[in-house]
Design a protein around this motif. Structure first.
Motif, PDB file in Angstrom:
ATOM      1  N   MET A   1      98.725  36.915 -32.191  1.00 29.92           N
ATOM      2  CA  MET A   1      98.546  38.242 -32.795  1.00 29.92           C
ATOM      3  C   MET A   1      97.369  38.253 -33.775  1.00 29.92           C
ATOM      4  SD  MET A   1      99.650  41.321 -32.998  1.00 29.92           S
ATOM      5  CE  MET A   1      99.590  42.719 -34.066  1.00 29.92           C
ATOM      6  N   CYS A   4      94.126  37.904 -32.018  1.00 28.42           N
ATOM      7  CA  CYS A   4      93.771  39.183 -31.399  1.00 28.42           C
ATOM      8  C   CYS A   4      93.134  40.127 -32.434  1.00 28.42           C
ATOM      9  CB  CYS A   4      95.035  39.808 -30.808  1.00 28.42           C
ATOM     10  SG  CYS A   4      94.661  41.206 -29.772  1.00 28.42           S
ATOM     11  N   ARG A   5      93.780  40.124 -33.642  1.00 28.11           N
ATOM     12  CA  ARG A   5      93.240  40.973 -34.715  1.00 28.11           C
ATOM     13  C   ARG A   5      91.824  40.545 -35.088  1.00 28.11           C
ATOM     14  NH1 ARG A   5      97.607  42.113 -39.520  1.00 28.11           N
ATOM     15  NH2 ARG A   5      99.183  43.023 -38.195  1.00 28.11           N
ATOM     16  N   LEU A   8      89.333  41.571 -32.447  1.00 29.05           N
ATOM     17  CA  LEU A   8      89.022  43.001 -32.480  1.00 29.05           C
ATOM     18  C   LEU A   8      88.184  43.372 -33.698  1.00 29.05           C
ATOM     19  CD1 LEU A   8      92.385  44.422 -31.203  1.00 29.05           C
ATOM     20  CD2 LEU A   8      90.153  44.815 -30.197  1.00 29.05           C
ATOM     21  N   LEU A   9      88.521  42.741 -34.843  1.00 31.89           N
ATOM     22  CA  LEU A   9      87.743  43.024 -36.050  1.00 31.89           C
ATOM     23  C   LEU A   9      86.291  42.600 -35.888  1.00 31.89           C
ATOM     24  CD1 LEU A   9      90.104  42.171 -39.047  1.00 31.89           C
ATOM     25  CD2 LEU A   9      88.852  44.304 -38.661  1.00 31.89           C
ATOM     26  N   LEU A  11      84.691  42.267 -33.092  1.00 32.44           N
ATOM     27  CA  LEU A  11      84.055  43.182 -32.136  1.00 32.44           C
ATOM     28  C   LEU A  11      83.604  44.464 -32.839  1.00 32.44           C
ATOM     29  CD1 LEU A  11      86.218  43.131 -28.884  1.00 32.44           C
ATOM     30  CD2 LEU A  11      83.750  42.876 -29.028  1.00 32.44           C
ATOM     31  N   LEU A  12      84.514  44.973 -33.667  1.00 31.95           N
ATOM     32  CA  LEU A  12      84.236  46.220 -34.381  1.00 31.95           C
ATOM     33  C   LEU A  12      83.036  46.060 -35.307  1.00 31.95           C
ATOM     34  CD1 LEU A  12      85.681  48.933 -34.384  1.00 31.95           C
ATOM     35  CD2 LEU A  12      86.953  48.205 -36.383  1.00 31.95           C
ATOM     36  N   PHE A  15      79.773  45.565 -33.282  1.00 31.76           N
ATOM     37  CA  PHE A  15      79.338  46.829 -32.678  1.00 31.76           C
ATOM     38  C   PHE A  15      78.746  47.745 -33.750  1.00 31.76           C
ATOM     39  CE2 PHE A  15      80.018  51.044 -30.812  1.00 31.76           C
ATOM     40  CZ  PHE A  15      79.387  50.845 -29.599  1.00 31.76           C
ATOM     41  N   GLY A  16      79.492  47.833 -34.862  1.00 31.43           N
ATOM     42  CA  GLY A  16      79.063  48.727 -35.929  1.00 31.43           C
ATOM     43  C   GLY A  16      77.746  48.304 -36.552  1.00 31.43           C
TER      44      GLY A  16
END
Lengths: 152, 344
Positions: A1, A4-5, A8-9, A11-12, A15-16
């Motif tokens: 978990m 995964c967090r 994703l963080l 990735l965010l 990207f940002g």
């Protein structure tokens, strides 16, 4: 978990952040104000960013005196005095590039401003200190031109 | 799990949340060359109704993406797809009410390239150059009178060839472009078959060598002087004058930044100029004044005297302008020549 967090963080964040990164060799902006007003704004903005204007080179005067037609065309040289002294002592190879110039020229009732992006002059920044310095200059010079573009 | 779902949704929604504003993106990225209202300037005018109605969104998007290598227009690879589309939408807002974009066929044009070459030489080369290299220079102020809206585009440019379809080139040749010197070649007496031949010839430009920015990685030109600091300054001035330059200014590096009495005196900048050369260089690219006027700095460190200057060939890569290669090479030779002569 948790993994995964983290994924994703990251990735965010990636990207940002990457969305805002531009690799412009030159910074160029257009002011919709006339040359005298833009020149005045440029010098104010440079000063507000902690720099000193060392000199304004009036290219247009020389061209006109030599019989060429030209609109107003000048170079504004600027630096932080202590920073320039320190750099010229420790990194003499930077001397031909100092103080940094911004070119400003009229195009009818509007005004264009151009400067080189320090971060693109890779061969000048040959250690981490200089790379960071050139990155900082890059951010600051872009901000200066953006403020002039917006007439701030 | 709810956190993961939230992040996923946030990630997906990001392009929408950051919905780009075309007008602002245009002002940031395009207006400097093409003018705030698209009337042109350093770059070509975009707000011409005859231009906007004759080019597809795909052409505009590809042009922004590819740029025009060696022709000032950079490739905007850093913009997101949504941002490029927003800029195109902003350009479309300049179309007159009720006008539409011409719907071009998609197929290739087939003609006789050999005939096309002859026709191109007769009809097109006068503006677009013998090899499709386009008109010279850029910028309203120095290169062309203000009543001439455009310098002929380079048709042999890989960015143009990758962006324009055969049918777009054909339509432009057939209809011309109102508001520019580009005339309708149908009205000039050519037949559709002739125009197909020209289009086919223009496509052969893709086999050309193209252009790449120089790769000189030496940012500074530097030479030791066997003379004293003062002698070297005088030698640099003599050598510059000997090469038909005027000495226009001398100062220390710190001039204008410190009180005169506090300036360190171990650097001395000699500024020199040839206004004919500057005028020609500015006509090729009005931005090139960025590294003018010419200057050589004499520097003394621990008893050793050096002469230093920027390397014009190193800086020329910043400009994406193939026409600057030659004057930058000339300036490189001038700087080296002056320093060599001053150290003899």
């Amino acid at each position: 978990m948790m993994r995964c967090r983290s994924l994703l963080l990251s990735l965010l964040l990636t990207f940002g952040l990457s969305a805002g990164v531009a690799a412009d060799e030159l910074f160029m902006v257009r002011s919709d104000h006339a040359f005298p007003e833009t020149m005045s704004t440029l010098q104010e903005v440079i000063t507000r960013h902690g720099y000193t204007v060392s000199r304004v080179q009036r290219v247009d005067i020389g061209l006109t005196d030599s019989g060429f037609k030209t609109d107003m065309y000048r170079l504004v040289f600027f630096a932080k005095p202590a920073e320039l002294r320190d750099l010229s002592q420790r990194y003499p190879h930077l001397i031909p590039y100092l103080p940094w110039p911004i070119t400003i020229f009229a195009e009818g009732e509007e005004t264009l401003l151009v400067t080189a992006n320090p971060a693109e002059l890779h061969a000048l920044a040959h250690n981490d200190e200089l790379k960071q310095l050139f990155q900082r200059w890059s951010v600051e010079y872009r901000a200066i031109l953006e403020e002039v573009r917006k007439g701030e | 799990m709810r956190f993961v779902s939230f992040l996923l949704l946030a990630l997906l929604a990001l392009p929408l949340a950051a919905a780009p504003r075309g007008a602002e993106l245009y002002a940031q990225n395009c207006a400097v060359c093409h003018g705030a209202d698209g009337r042109g300037g350093v770059g070509v005018p975009l707000a011409l109704p005859s231009f906007l109605s004759s080019v597809s969104d795909d052409y505009l998007i590809a042009t922004i993406r590819h740029g025009r290598p060696g022709r000032v227009m950079p490739a905007f690879s850093q913009l997101r797809d949504a941002e490029v589309r927003a800029i195109v939408a902003h350009l479309r807002s300049w179309m007159p009410a009720g006008s539409t974009v011409v719907n071009l066929a998609s197929g290739p044009v087939k003609g006789d390239a050999a005939r096309g070459k002859t026709l191109f030489a007769e009809r097109c080369a006068v503006c677009h150059g013998a090899h499709g290299e386009g008109g010279h220079g850029t910028g309203v102020t120095f290169s062309r009178p203000r009543d001439l809206p455009i310098i002929a585009p380079a048709l042999n440019n890989p960015g143009f060839l990758a962006s324009a379809s055969d049918q777009m080139i054909k339509t432009t040749l057939m209809n011309g472009r109102d508001g520019t010197p580009m005339v309708s070649f149908l009205k000039q007496g050519l037949q559709e078959r002739d125009i197909d031949d020209i289009v086919t010839y223009v496509r052969t430009f893709a086999k050309g060598p193209g252009w790449k920015p120089g790769n000189d990685d030496t940012p500074v030109l530097e030479m030791d002087s066997p003379y004293t600091f003062a002698e070297t300054v005088e030698a640099v001035k003599r050598a510059a004058v000997g090469k038909n330059f005027r000495i226009i200014r001398e100062q220390s590096l710190e001039n204008g930044l410190f009180a005169e009495t506090e300036e360190t005196k171990e650097t001395h900048i000699v500024y020199f100029c040839n206004f004919n050369f500057i005028n020609q260089a500015l006509a090729l690219d009005p931005r090139v004044g960025l590294f003018m006027p010419c200057r050589i700095t004499v520097v003394e460190r621990e008893g050793q005297v050096k002469m230093m200057s920027i390397n014009p060939k190193y800086l020329s890569r910043l400009f994406n302008n193939a026409e600057l290669d030659k004057p930058c090479e000339e300036m490189y030779q001038v700087y080296m020549g002056i320093m060599e002569e001053a150290s003899l």
